[in-house]
Scaffold this motif. Sequence first.
Motif, PDB file in Angstrom:
ATOM      1  N   VAL A   6       0.855  -1.184   0.000  1.00  0.00           N
ATOM      2  CA  VAL A   6       0.000   0.000   0.000  1.00  0.00           C
ATOM      3  C   VAL A   6       0.893   1.236   0.000  1.00  0.00           C
ATOM      4  CG1 VAL A   6      -1.807   1.220   1.252  1.00  0.00           C
ATOM      5  CG2 VAL A   6      -1.780  -1.243   1.229  1.00  0.00           C
ATOM      6  N   LYS A   7       0.466   2.280  -0.712  1.00  0.00           N
ATOM      7  CA  LYS A   7       1.342   3.437  -0.907  1.00  0.00           C
ATOM      8  C   LYS A   7       0.821   4.689  -0.205  1.00  0.00           C
ATOM      9  CE  LYS A   7       4.264   1.402  -3.403  1.00  0.00           C
ATOM     10  NZ  LYS A   7       3.968   0.800  -4.686  1.00  0.00           N
TER      11      LYS A   7
ATOM     12  N   GLY B 146      -1.415  -2.232  -3.542  1.00  0.00           N
ATOM     13  CA  GLY B 146      -1.007  -1.049  -4.287  1.00  0.00           C
ATOM     14  C   GLY B 146      -1.282  -1.224  -5.769  1.00  0.00           C
TER      15      GLY B 146
END
Lengths: 147, 253
Positions: free
Chosen positions: A24-25, B78
């Motif tokens: 996750v960014k 992501g």
Amino acid sequence: MDEIIYQSLMSFFACICFAVVFQVKGKHIFFAGFGGLISWLIYLLAATLFPDSDIPRYFIATVVITIYSEVCARVLRSPVTVFLAISLLPLVPGNGIYQTMVYCIKGDTVQALRQCIFTVGIAGALAIGIVVVSSIVHLILRYNHIK
Amino acid sequence: MTSTELIEVSMNIGQRLLQCGAETYRVEDAIFRICKSYDATEINVYAVPTTIITSFTRNNEAPITRVARIHKRSTNLGLLDQLNTLCRDICREKLDYASIKERLHLIDVHTGYPKIMLCLATGGGAAFFTFLFGGGVIEAICSLTTCVILWYMIEYMNHIRTNTLFINIVGGFWIASTALLCYKLGIIKVYENMVIGSIMILVPGLVLTNAIRDLIAGDIVAGITKFTEALLVAAGIAVGAAVPFSFAGLLGG
């Protein structure tokens, strides 16, 4: 009370670590981790409401974090899963799966089956919590869309 | 865009979505929407965790079908986010073939976190879960070390394409034996919370929950597949952990 805050903070940091593992960014990491804090906090606080049984506590915690994830997803324009999968991590029945296999190893079949059914029950409570909330959100969005 | 190009890009996106751990309905929905926005009709998409089948007709041509087999799946949220954005853009702006290809290439070259960070995050996750399950600082440090080493072991085994069951057997064995070793050496007082904390990085809790979600949503085959996967992983960990535990039992632990 201190214990509750301490555990929730640990849940927050654990979820942040897992957010990094799941790639996750950016600021999403913080919001996903915060979901982990909320989930464990609600789970602990619900103990006063349901002292005898664990499964309703898991259900309520899931309902709350699913609402939280839906809000985050709308605000930050990302799929709900990004927040939900990570917030759910402290609740997923890792411990139940572990206990099941420990009893299996010990050869205590009765306890193993008991633990196994309990574990599937928790997973079911989580799944139903998610499905109920996302269906209601879907209904509301549809209704606004048609209107 | 020709029909062949359309099925190629839509399947490509669907395949990537499934590989990075998207829900079944999201994969089916993404392919369906992309095909629909380029005027395809009679669109049928079928996705399970190991396969995607897509079929549609377009401009009164003969129906076109393609099958994709998925071998490797992991959780990469992501990437899921980026693919989802791409999918929305395609449906809204009707991008042409070349620009979709370029966007996919950009997603490919956009690298994730460096390995050392993933490794430390895995160890950190295990350490904080150890705290959460009531462990102290020493237990947490033991879990961190165990899981950092375990991460390298898993990475190596993935590199030489070992199967999932074996990876989990090794993982369970490693965690249980290090925990028992630390316990026997007197470094930690109780080994339970260290084992539970470390094992959180292996146990298929999320897969189990997603399996039941799929079952409720009506994707029965996908749900059963994930359920079986979760059982297999759990069995692997149990078999691996059984060995050191039973030895410790024999040695009077």
